[in-house]
Scaffold this motif. Sequence first.
Motif, mmCIF file in Angstrom:
data_model
loop_
_atom_site.group_PDB
_atom_site.id
_atom_site.type_symbol
_atom_site.label_atom_id
_atom_site.label_comp_id
_atom_site.label_asym_id
_atom_site.label_seq_id
_atom_site.Cartn_x
_atom_site.Cartn_y
_atom_site.Cartn_z
ATOM 1 N N VAL A 202 0.840 -1.202 0.000
ATOM 2 C CA VAL A 202 0.000 0.000 0.000
ATOM 3 C C VAL A 202 0.875 1.252 0.000
ATOM 4 O O VAL A 202 0.635 2.204 -0.761
ATOM 5 C CB VAL A 202 -0.943 0.003 1.218
ATOM 6 N N ALA A 203 1.907 1.252 0.840
ATOM 7 C CA ALA A 203 2.789 2.416 0.916
ATOM 8 C C ALA A 203 3.505 2.658 -0.409
ATOM 9 O O ALA A 203 3.681 3.804 -0.837
ATOM 10 C CB ALA A 203 3.807 2.213 2.037
ATOM 11 N N THR A 204 3.895 1.587 -1.079
ATOM 12 C CA THR A 204 4.588 1.718 -2.365
ATOM 13 C C THR A 204 3.679 2.332 -3.411
ATOM 14 O O THR A 204 4.077 3.237 -4.162
ATOM 15 C CB THR A 204 5.102 0.345 -2.835
ATOM 16 N N LEU A 205 2.439 1.859 -3.478
ATOM 17 C CA LEU A 205 1.505 2.404 -4.462
ATOM 18 C C LEU A 205 1.095 3.833 -4.110
ATOM 19 O O LEU A 205 0.887 4.659 -5.006
ATOM 20 C CB LEU A 205 0.277 1.505 -4.576
ATOM 21 N N ARG A 206 0.988 4.120 -2.832
ATOM 22 C CA ARG A 206 0.703 5.507 -2.440
ATOM 23 C C ARG A 206 1.843 6.420 -2.893
ATOM 24 O O ARG A 206 1.600 7.529 -3.378
ATOM 25 C CB ARG A 206 0.527 5.603 -0.925
ATOM 26 N N ARG A 207 3.074 5.934 -2.753
ATOM 27 C CA ARG A 207 4.229 6.745 -3.185
ATOM 28 C C ARG A 207 4.176 6.992 -4.687
ATOM 29 O O ARG A 207 4.608 8.037 -5.177
ATOM 30 C CB ARG A 207 5.524 6.006 -2.811
ATOM 31 N N ALA A 208 3.638 6.021 -5.429
ATOM 32 C CA ALA A 208 3.590 6.143 -6.886
ATOM 33 C C ALA A 208 2.524 7.129 -7.348
ATOM 34 O O ALA A 208 2.759 7.917 -8.280
ATOM 35 C CB ALA A 208 3.338 4.776 -7.522
ATOM 36 N N TYR A 209 1.325 7.111 -6.724
ATOM 37 C CA TYR A 209 0.188 7.825 -7.305
ATOM 38 C C TYR A 209 -0.570 8.751 -6.356
ATOM 39 O O TYR A 209 -1.513 9.423 -6.789
ATOM 40 C CB TYR A 209 -0.803 6.816 -7.894
ATOM 41 N N ILE A 210 -0.159 8.809 -5.100
ATOM 42 C CA ILE A 210 -0.930 9.631 -4.166
ATOM 43 C C ILE A 210 -0.037 10.615 -3.411
ATOM 44 O O ILE A 210 -0.234 11.831 -3.475
ATOM 45 C CB ILE A 210 -1.710 8.740 -3.166
ATOM 46 N N ASP A 211 0.907 10.108 -2.654
ATOM 47 C CA ASP A 211 1.718 10.952 -1.780
ATOM 48 C C ASP A 211 2.550 11.948 -2.587
ATOM 49 O O ASP A 211 2.995 11.648 -3.701
ATOM 50 C CB ASP A 211 2.635 10.088 -0.915
ATOM 51 N N ASN A 212 2.741 13.106 -2.016
ATOM 52 C CA ASN A 212 3.567 14.163 -2.627
ATOM 53 C C ASN A 212 3.043 14.623 -3.985
ATOM 54 O O ASN A 212 3.806 15.097 -4.830
ATOM 55 C CB ASN A 212 5.032 13.697 -2.764
ATOM 56 N N ARG A 213 1.744 14.451 -4.184
ATOM 57 C CA ARG A 213 1.101 14.962 -5.401
ATOM 58 C C ARG A 213 0.059 16.009 -5.014
ATOM 59 O O ARG A 213 -0.526 15.916 -3.920
ATOM 60 C CB ARG A 213 0.412 13.837 -6.185
ATOM 61 N N PRO A 214 -0.203 16.957 -5.882
ATOM 62 C CA PRO A 214 -1.282 17.906 -5.596
ATOM 63 C C PRO A 214 -2.602 17.164 -5.401
ATOM 64 O O PRO A 214 -2.835 16.110 -6.015
ATOM 65 C CB PRO A 214 -1.318 18.789 -6.849
ATOM 66 N N GLU A 215 -3.464 17.709 -4.592
ATOM 67 C CA GLU A 215 -4.717 17.032 -4.248
ATOM 68 C C GLU A 215 -5.503 16.617 -5.489
ATOM 69 O O GLU A 215 -6.047 15.505 -5.558
ATOM 70 C CB GLU A 215 -5.581 17.957 -3.377
ATOM 71 N N GLY A 216 -5.521 17.460 -6.493
ATOM 72 C CA GLY A 216 -6.320 17.167 -7.674
ATOM 73 C C GLY A 216 -5.769 16.061 -8.549
ATOM 74 O O GLY A 216 -6.466 15.552 -9.422
ATOM 75 N N SER A 217 -4.514 15.675 -8.349
ATOM 76 C CA SER A 217 -3.922 14.637 -9.189
ATOM 77 C C SER A 217 -3.665 13.342 -8.431
ATOM 78 O O SER A 217 -3.013 12.440 -8.950
ATOM 79 C CB SER A 217 -2.598 15.143 -9.791
ATOM 80 N N ARG A 218 -4.177 13.239 -7.232
ATOM 81 C CA ARG A 218 -3.986 12.009 -6.454
ATOM 82 C C ARG A 218 -4.979 10.951 -6.942
ATOM 83 O O ARG A 218 -6.192 11.156 -6.886
ATOM 84 C CB ARG A 218 -4.181 12.289 -4.967
ATOM 85 N N ASP A 219 -4.434 9.853 -7.405
ATOM 86 C CA ASP A 219 -5.272 8.845 -8.064
ATOM 87 C C ASP A 219 -5.538 7.670 -7.120
ATOM 88 O O ASP A 219 -4.954 6.597 -7.227
ATOM 89 C CB ASP A 219 -4.591 8.362 -9.345
ATOM 90 N N TYR A 220 -6.459 7.881 -6.183
ATOM 91 C CA TYR A 220 -6.806 6.839 -5.216
ATOM 92 C C TYR A 220 -7.422 5.627 -5.918
ATOM 93 O O TYR A 220 -7.180 4.488 -5.535
ATOM 94 C CB TYR A 220 -7.799 7.387 -4.188
ATOM 95 N N GLN A 221 -8.238 5.914 -6.932
ATOM 96 C CA GLN A 221 -8.919 4.800 -7.603
ATOM 97 C C GLN A 221 -7.927 3.866 -8.284
ATOM 98 O O GLN A 221 -8.071 2.641 -8.211
ATOM 99 C CB GLN A 221 -9.928 5.324 -8.624
ATOM 100 N N ARG A 222 -6.915 4.428 -8.927
ATOM 101 C CA ARG A 222 -5.931 3.572 -9.590
ATOM 102 C C ARG A 222 -5.237 2.669 -8.579
ATOM 103 O O ARG A 222 -5.039 1.468 -8.825
ATOM 104 C CB ARG A 222 -4.906 4.433 -10.316
ATOM 105 N N VAL A 223 -4.851 3.237 -7.456
ATOM 106 C CA VAL A 223 -4.201 2.448 -6.414
ATOM 107 C C VAL A 223 -5.150 1.368 -5.900
ATOM 108 O O VAL A 223 -4.773 0.208 -5.721
ATOM 109 C CB VAL A 223 -3.733 3.360 -5.263
ATOM 110 N N ALA A 224 -6.396 1.753 -5.669
ATOM 111 C CA ALA A 224 -7.365 0.794 -5.140
ATOM 112 C C ALA A 224 -7.597 -0.369 -6.107
ATOM 113 O O ALA A 224 -7.661 -1.531 -5.694
ATOM 114 C CB ALA A 224 -8.687 1.500 -4.842
ATOM 115 N N VAL A 225 -7.714 -0.067 -7.384
ATOM 116 C CA VAL A 225 -7.957 -1.124 -8.372
ATOM 117 C C VAL A 225 -6.755 -2.072 -8.439
ATOM 118 O O VAL A 225 -6.918 -3.298 -8.551
ATOM 119 C CB VAL A 225 -8.262 -0.513 -9.754
ATOM 120 N N MET A 226 -5.541 -1.534 -8.344
ATOM 121 C CA MET A 226 -4.362 -2.407 -8.345
ATOM 122 C C MET A 226 -4.324 -3.281 -7.101
ATOM 123 O O MET A 226 -4.022 -4.477 -7.172
ATOM 124 C CB MET A 226 -3.092 -1.569 -8.469
#
Length: 275
Positions: A202-226
């Motif tokens: 989970v932490a790895t995928l958050r680093r890829a698509y969520i963390d340290n990104r602007p709020e509008g570009s955080r892709d929770y759905q992509r991480v969740a689907v993976m």
Amino acid sequence: GQYIALMANTLSASGQQTELQQLYVSKIAEIQQAQISPADKTDRVALMRRGLIPVLVRENKFREALDQYIEIINKFPDDETVLAEAARLASQRGLQAQLVGYYTRTMQTSPRDPRWAIVLARVQTQYENYPAAIDAYTTAMAARPERQDLAVARGDLEERTVRFADAIVTFNRVYELSHKSPIWLERIAKLQGRLGRTTEAVATLRRAYIDNRPEGSRDYQRVAVMLEEFGMIDAAADIIRQQPLNGPTGAPLPASAYARIMTRAHRNDEAVQRV
């Protein structure tokens, strides 16, 4: 070149295999003594050797044919087609040990030249001797640490041989070499999942698509689907419930992924309320 081809066709059609072999051998010697550029000489000699190989095979001179392949590989070590042909001939004619042994010795005598370790790794991979191939790639990577393709090849073999922890280390290296392309974090997360390290995945995928990104570009759905694809349903539900109603592009998100994941996680009531 056209003259040699015509002569070769004539001799082959008339069954004069010995004469055909002599033609190629003499032409190779002639080109090697010719006053032409080294690059042109290398190309022409290789062409003659390619013509000689099937002649030797027809005469059951398999070791000699393999020697011709080796001479070509030594001039064109990055030509994977020639290498695959040589490895296939060696396998079919009981000469695997000779081919592997030659490049093992060559690698050992030229440890700073990664070309021979790469050739050996590719041969061992073709023979499905994966641990030896991994060792050869490791040797090559020590000499050429900037080569992303070598790290990817080693990581693929480590994953194939269920050496997941080693593969994670290797793909972390690939991630750095790729200028931090998130696709390699996906690969790492999948391996972490296979090792049962859900929190790390989970932490790895958050680093890829969520963390340290602007709020509008955080892709929770992509991480969740993976995470769902990895079989981590509860973790997927925890992530997707954080996804704003509008996705990274500002458009409303489809409810299907959210509803599916939440239902699979037995959080039906929350899913219904959201939908």
